[in-house]
Design a protein around this motif. Structure first.
Motif, PDB file in Angstrom:
ATOM      1  N   PHE A  33       0.831  -1.198   0.000  1.00 61.95           N
ATOM      2  CA  PHE A  33       0.000   0.000   0.000  1.00 61.95           C
ATOM      3  C   PHE A  33       0.869   1.253   0.000  1.00 61.95           C
ATOM      4  O   PHE A  33       0.499   2.278  -0.602  1.00 61.95           O
ATOM      5  N   THR A  79      -9.761   8.304   2.282  1.00 63.61           N
ATOM      6  CA  THR A  79      -9.965   6.862   2.145  1.00 63.61           C
ATOM      7  C   THR A  79      -8.692   6.091   2.488  1.00 63.61           C
ATOM      8  O   THR A  79      -8.745   5.056   3.161  1.00 63.61           O
ATOM      9  N   ALA A  80      -7.552   6.600   2.039  1.00 64.26           N
ATOM     10  CA  ALA A  80      -6.275   5.933   2.316  1.00 64.26           C
ATOM     11  C   ALA A  80      -5.995   5.876   3.810  1.00 64.26           C
ATOM     12  O   ALA A  80      -5.468   4.884   4.322  1.00 64.26           O
ATOM     13  N   SER A 140      -8.036   5.479   6.043  1.00 66.71           N
ATOM     14  CA  SER A 140      -9.001   4.573   6.684  1.00 66.71           C
ATOM     15  C   SER A 140      -8.633   3.104   6.517  1.00 66.71           C
ATOM     16  O   SER A 140      -9.307   2.231   7.078  1.00 66.71           O
ATOM     17  N   LYS A 141      -7.564   2.813   5.787  1.00 62.43           N
ATOM     18  CA  LYS A 141      -7.250   1.421   5.448  1.00 62.43           C
ATOM     19  C   LYS A 141      -6.773   0.610   6.650  1.00 62.43           C
ATOM     20  O   LYS A 141      -7.180  -0.533   6.848  1.00 62.43           O
TER      21      LYS A 141
END
Length: 311
Positions: free
Chosen positions: A187, A224-225, A227-228
Motif C-alpha cells: 500500500f 480513504t487511504a 481509513s485502510k
C-alpha cells in the motif's frame, strides 16, 4: 555580551517526596552570554516535565540568534543561513555527508524530516540554498537539474526526494520508517505513486485549471487511504515514510485553500483532520515547518490568477 532570559513554568517533584507532593513553580533566569555558542546548565536541579516541554529563549532586536532546547530529546540545532550565489561552496567529497535543501521547498522538506526523525542531525550536515539567488556551483557540481534536495554521501550524489527518503532510511542508523508487513509495504508503494497525481490535482485547482470538486476528490482519496489500517492514525497505521511524503504539501495546501478559496480540506474528512493533528505533535517534523502565513504569501505570488479572482 548578549542578555538571555529563560522563563520556565511547571510542576516539580522533590526527589525525597512521594509523587503526591508537588510544588508548582514559575520563575525566570537571566544569563549574560558571549558571542560564542554556549550551553546553559541548571546545577543541582531536577525538573520532571511533559515530553513536549520546551525552553525557549528570546534575544533583543539586534541579535539574530535563536535558541530552542528540546528537553525530551536533548536535540539542539541552530539552522544555518541559506547559501547564495556569492557564498563559498562547501568542499565537495571531503568525507562529510551533506543534505542540500531549501527552507521553502516541500520536496526538500521530505528528506529533512527523515534526517530529523532518525536523529541524524550530527551525521548529516544541512546545507540550505537560497532558491531566489541559487549558487551557480550547485548545478555545476552537485545536481545538474538544479533542484533540491540532494544528498552527498560516500563520494556520491543522490537526488529525487522520494528516492532520498528511502535511501536515508535504509542506509543510516536510527528507527526504521518503513514497515515490514507485506500488505503495508504494498500500500505504501501505491501511495508513493499517487503523490504526483495528488499534487498536480491541487496545484491545478490553485491555478484555476480545475474545480474545487476536482481538488476535493484528491483529498477524498487521502481520506480513504487513511481509513485502510486501524492500528494508528497514519497512512500505514503507524508513522512512516508515507506520512513524510505527504506532510510538506498538505502543510501548504491547507492554509492556502482556506485563505484564498475558503475551502476547508478537513471538512467532512475526519481521518485527515486527525492525521494533521497527529502530525502536528511530531517534533522532528515541526522543526522543519514554517509559519502558515509564510506559505500563504508564497503561494499567492505563485498562483496570482486564483488570488485575483477570489478577491
Amino acid at each position: 555580551m548578549t542578555s538571555l532570559k529563560v522563563s520556565f513554568r511547571g510542576t516539580a517533584l522533590p526527589s525525597s517526596s512521594p509523587q503526591t507532593s508537588r510544588h508548582h513553580f514559575s520563575d525566570s533566569v537571566t544569563f549574560s552570554l558571549p558571542k560564542k555558542s554556549v550551553i546553559a546548565k541548571f546545577p543541582n536541579t531536577t525538573i520532571p516535565c511533559h515530553p513536549k516541554l520546551r525552553l525557549q529563549a528570546s534575544f533583543g532586536k539586534k541579535t539574530r540568534a535563536s535558541v530552542s532546547a528540546i528537553v525530551a530529546t536533548g536535540v539542539q540545532e541552530v539552522l544555518p543561513p541559506a547559501l547564495t550565489n556569492s557564498s563559498v561552496p562547501p568542499t565537495l567529497f571531503d568525507g562529510k555527508t551533506r543534505l542540500y535543501v531549501s527552507y521553502t521547498c516541500p520536496f526538500a522538506q521530505r528528506a529533512w524530516i527523515v534526517r530529523n526523525c532518525k536523529g541524524l542531525e550530527q551525521k548529516i550536515e544541512l546545507v540550505p540554498l537560497d532558491l531566489l539567488d541559487r549558487p551557480s556551483w550547485y548545478k555545476e557540481k552537485i545536481n545538474s537539474t538544479n533542484k533540491v534536495p540532494s544528498l552527498e554521501h560516500n563520494n556520491e550524489i543522490k537526488v529525487e526526494s522520494l528516492d532520498l527518503i528511502r535511501y536515508i532510511d535504509s542506509n543510516f542508523e536510527g528507527p526504521s520508517l518503513f514497515p515490514d508487513e507485506p500488505a503495508k509495504r504494498e500500500f505504501a508503494e501505491e501511495l508513493f505513486s499517487y503523490t504526483d497525481s495528488f499534487n498536480t490535482s491541487v496545484f491545478s485547482f490553485f491555478k484555476g485549471d480545475r474545480t474545487e470538486a476536482d481538488a476535493g476528490a484528491a483529498f477524498d482519496y487521502i481520506e480513504t487511504a487513511l481509513s485502510k489500517f486501524e492500528d494508528g492514525p497514519f497512512f500505514l497505521g503507524q508513522f512512516s515514510l508515507v506520512d513524510i511524503a505527504y506532510a510538506p504539501f498538505i502543510e501548504r495546501f491547507q492554509p492556502f485553500a482556506l485563505d484564498v478559496k475558503k475551502f476547508d480540506i478537513t471538512a467532512g474528512r475526519p481521518k485527515l483532520a486527525a492525521w494533521i493533528e497527529e502530525m502536528d505533535k511530531n517534533d522532528a517534523y515541526n522543526r522543519t515547518r514554517r509559519d502558515p502565513k509564510v506559505h500563504v504569501e508564497i503561494y499567492k505570488k505563485r498562483f496570482p490568477v486564483i488570488c485575483s479572482s477570489a478577491s
